[in-house]
Design a protein around this motif. Structure first.
Motif, PDB file in Angstrom:
ATOM      1  N   MET A   1     -18.442   0.062 -11.091  1.00 47.65           N
ATOM      2  CA  MET A   1     -18.355   1.203 -11.885  1.00 47.65           C
ATOM      3  C   MET A   1     -18.573   2.498 -11.221  1.00 47.65           C
ATOM      4  SD  MET A   1     -20.372   1.992 -15.500  1.00 47.65           S
ATOM      5  CE  MET A   1     -20.107   3.250 -16.463  1.00 47.65           C
ATOM      6  N   HIS A   2     -17.476   3.352 -11.429  1.00 43.79           N
ATOM      7  CA  HIS A   2     -17.526   4.884 -10.965  1.00 43.79           C
ATOM      8  C   HIS A   2     -18.783   5.510 -11.609  1.00 43.79           C
ATOM      9  CE1 HIS A   2     -13.890   4.313  -8.468  1.00 43.79           C
ATOM     10  NE2 HIS A   2     -13.308   4.080  -9.565  1.00 43.79           N
ATOM     11  N   SER A   3     -19.177   6.531 -10.892  1.00 44.46           N
ATOM     12  CA  SER A   3     -20.246   7.615 -11.530  1.00 44.46           C
ATOM     13  C   SER A   3     -19.606   8.256 -12.497  1.00 44.46           C
ATOM     14  CB  SER A   3     -21.202   7.933 -10.509  1.00 44.46           C
ATOM     15  OG  SER A   3     -20.257   8.712  -9.708  1.00 44.46           O
ATOM     16  N   VAL A   4     -20.356   8.981 -13.415  1.00 41.84           N
ATOM     17  CA  VAL A   4     -19.724  10.056 -14.238  1.00 41.84           C
ATOM     18  C   VAL A   4     -19.712  11.346 -13.323  1.00 41.84           C
ATOM     19  CG1 VAL A   4     -20.162  11.192 -16.100  1.00 41.84           C
ATOM     20  CG2 VAL A   4     -20.347   8.716 -16.392  1.00 41.84           C
ATOM     21  N   THR A   5     -18.800  12.134 -13.682  1.00 38.15           N
ATOM     22  CA  THR A   5     -18.424  13.344 -12.880  1.00 38.15           C
ATOM     23  C   THR A   5     -18.543  14.366 -13.831  1.00 38.15           C
ATOM     24  OG1 THR A   5     -17.339  12.342 -11.023  1.00 38.15           O
ATOM     25  CG2 THR A   5     -16.849  14.774 -11.465  1.00 38.15           C
ATOM     26  N   MET A   6     -19.163  15.522 -13.853  1.00 44.80           N
ATOM     27  CA  MET A   6     -19.304  16.565 -14.839  1.00 44.80           C
ATOM     28  C   MET A   6     -18.908  17.885 -14.057  1.00 44.80           C
ATOM     29  SD  MET A   6     -20.303  15.125 -17.743  1.00 44.80           S
ATOM     30  CE  MET A   6     -20.635  16.735 -18.588  1.00 44.80           C
ATOM     31  N   ILE A 115     -20.510  19.357 -10.422  1.00 45.02           N
ATOM     32  CA  ILE A 115     -19.717  20.425  -9.729  1.00 45.02           C
ATOM     33  C   ILE A 115     -19.500  21.547 -10.621  1.00 45.02           C
ATOM     34  CG2 ILE A 115     -17.312  20.764  -8.361  1.00 45.02           C
ATOM     35  CD1 ILE A 115     -18.163  17.171  -9.132  1.00 45.02           C
ATOM     36  N   ILE A 116     -19.591  22.777  -9.761  1.00 46.03           N
ATOM     37  CA  ILE A 116     -19.283  23.942 -10.355  1.00 46.03           C
ATOM     38  C   ILE A 116     -17.663  24.493 -10.117  1.00 46.03           C
ATOM     39  CG2 ILE A 116     -19.317  26.421 -10.064  1.00 46.03           C
ATOM     40  CD1 ILE A 116     -21.859  25.366 -11.532  1.00 46.03           C
ATOM     41  N   ALA A 117     -17.083  24.893 -11.137  1.00 46.96           N
ATOM     42  CA  ALA A 117     -15.677  25.341 -10.920  1.00 46.96           C
ATOM     43  C   ALA A 117     -15.709  26.745 -11.579  1.00 46.96           C
ATOM     44  CB  ALA A 117     -14.439  24.338 -11.596  1.00 46.96           C
ATOM     45  N   THR A 161      -9.658  17.378  -7.341  1.00 47.76           N
ATOM     46  CA  THR A 161      -8.990  16.138  -7.492  1.00 47.76           C
ATOM     47  C   THR A 161      -9.791  15.010  -6.446  1.00 47.76           C
ATOM     48  OG1 THR A 161      -7.328  16.438  -5.918  1.00 47.76           O
ATOM     49  CG2 THR A 161      -6.624  16.944  -8.145  1.00 47.76           C
ATOM     50  N   LYS A 162     -10.619  15.488  -5.620  1.00 48.42           N
ATOM     51  CA  LYS A 162     -11.247  14.611  -4.740  1.00 48.42           C
ATOM     52  C   LYS A 162     -12.226  13.978  -5.476  1.00 48.42           C
ATOM     53  CE  LYS A 162     -13.524  18.220  -2.379  1.00 48.42           C
ATOM     54  NZ  LYS A 162     -13.926  18.804  -0.929  1.00 48.42           N
ATOM     55  N   TYR A 163     -12.789  14.835  -6.318  1.00 49.60           N
ATOM     56  CA  TYR A 163     -13.912  14.067  -7.571  1.00 49.60           C
ATOM     57  C   TYR A 163     -13.574  13.486  -8.757  1.00 49.60           C
ATOM     58  CZ  TYR A 163     -16.627  17.200  -4.465  1.00 49.60           C
ATOM     59  OH  TYR A 163     -17.112  17.944  -3.429  1.00 49.60           O
ATOM     60  N   LYS A 185      -7.202  19.190 -19.015  1.00 46.61           N
ATOM     61  CA  LYS A 185      -6.203  18.497 -19.281  1.00 46.61           C
ATOM     62  C   LYS A 185      -5.161  18.159 -17.840  1.00 46.61           C
ATOM     63  CE  LYS A 185      -6.592  18.408 -23.673  1.00 46.61           C
ATOM     64  NZ  LYS A 185      -6.856  17.031 -24.470  1.00 46.61           N
ATOM     65  N   ARG A 186      -4.891  19.313 -17.328  1.00 42.68           N
ATOM     66  CA  ARG A 186      -4.183  19.115 -15.930  1.00 42.68           C
ATOM     67  C   ARG A 186      -4.828  18.052 -15.025  1.00 42.68           C
ATOM     68  NH1 ARG A 186      -1.375  24.988 -14.724  1.00 42.68           N
ATOM     69  NH2 ARG A 186      -0.472  25.293 -16.569  1.00 42.68           N
ATOM     70  N   LEU A 187      -6.146  17.780 -14.973  1.00 41.99           N
ATOM     71  CA  LEU A 187      -6.778  17.001 -14.100  1.00 41.99           C
ATOM     72  C   LEU A 187      -6.633  15.523 -14.573  1.00 41.99           C
ATOM     73  CD1 LEU A 187      -9.772  19.051 -12.879  1.00 41.99           C
ATOM     74  CD2 LEU A 187      -8.074  18.169 -11.508  1.00 41.99           C
TER      75      LEU A 187
END
Length: 234
Positions: A1-6, A115-117, A161-163, A185-187
């Motif tokens: 299972m993939h980890s959750v990414t925020m 991750i910060i964006a 996108t790598k995340y 949305k675009r991701l």
């Protein structure tokens, strides 16, 4: 299972910065912002920011705004204050929202990748993370100067996108404006709009929240109490 990414926007989402237009107005007039000056500042800044022919950092757009107002409207030429205005708004006068540390602590304890964006540049984001003791929560920061572009452009989002690639169902983009929601949305990932002033905006977001603590049930995390950790005095 993939980890959750925020993926988190920072200003307006995790941190409460000072009002940029009020700060510029005050520097121009040495008094609280009046409607005429405030409107001119916001209109000029937004026009220059949104219609860039080549990439300019937020600090550069502040300087361009000051130069335009001096030339076209005879305000004093204070372009040399652009750096101080930028630092004052986004660093020195910024404050953590009361629940930020509490929520980040819970997410980290549940092994959620964060991750910060930000549309800010790398330098100011690094200083924000240090000032507010946020460094240990985030594995990376995506900033505008990395791609010479802003959210939600393809050039900017390609860094993220790598995340999210092959993990779209377990990824979330959390922010406070249209650009953040469009980025999610675009991701192809879930978008969360934080609407702290309860404006009832939705912006096509998958979730609309008023407080970061509402992320916890969205993620299915169970905690014994949701009393926010006290934010240190700053």
């Amino acid at each position: 299972m993939h980890s959750v990414t925020m993926i988190f926007d920072i200003g307006g989402t995790l941190l409460n910065p000072a009002d940029l237009f009020e700060e510029i107005s005050f520097n121009l007039t040495d008094k609280p912002s009046d409607k005429k000056t405030g409107d001119l500042v916001s209109e000029t800044f937004n026009d220059l920011f949104q219609n860039q022919e080549r990439y300019q950092s937020v600090k550069d757009v502040i300087a361009s705004t000051l130069a335009f107002l001096a030339k076209e409207y005879r305000y004093p030429d204070i372009t040399n204050r652009a750096d101080n205005i930028h630092s004052s708004v986004f660093l020195h006068k910024s404050r953590l929202f009361p629940e930020t540390l509490y929520v980040l602590d819970i997410l980290r304890k549940n092994n959620i990748r964060m991750i910060i964006a930000s549309d800010a540049d790398t330098g100011i984001v690094k200083e924000q993370l240090v000032k507010h003791n946020l460094n240990d929560y985030f594995i990376d920061s995506c900033t505008s100067d990395l791609s010479n572009a802003y959210k939600p452009s393809s050039a900017y989002l390609s860094y993220l996108t790598k995340y999210t690639f092959n993990n779209e169902k377990n990824s979330y983009f959390v922010g406070d404006n249209t650009q953040d929601i469009e980025s999610g949305k675009r991701l192809g990932i879930k978008s969360v709009l934080i609407d702290r002033k309860s404006t009832k905006r939705k912006m096509d977001a998958d979730y609309v929240i008023q407080d970061l603590r509402e992320l916890i049930p969205i993620l299915g995390i169970r905690v014994e109490t949701q009393t926010p950790r006290k934010t240190p005095k700053q």
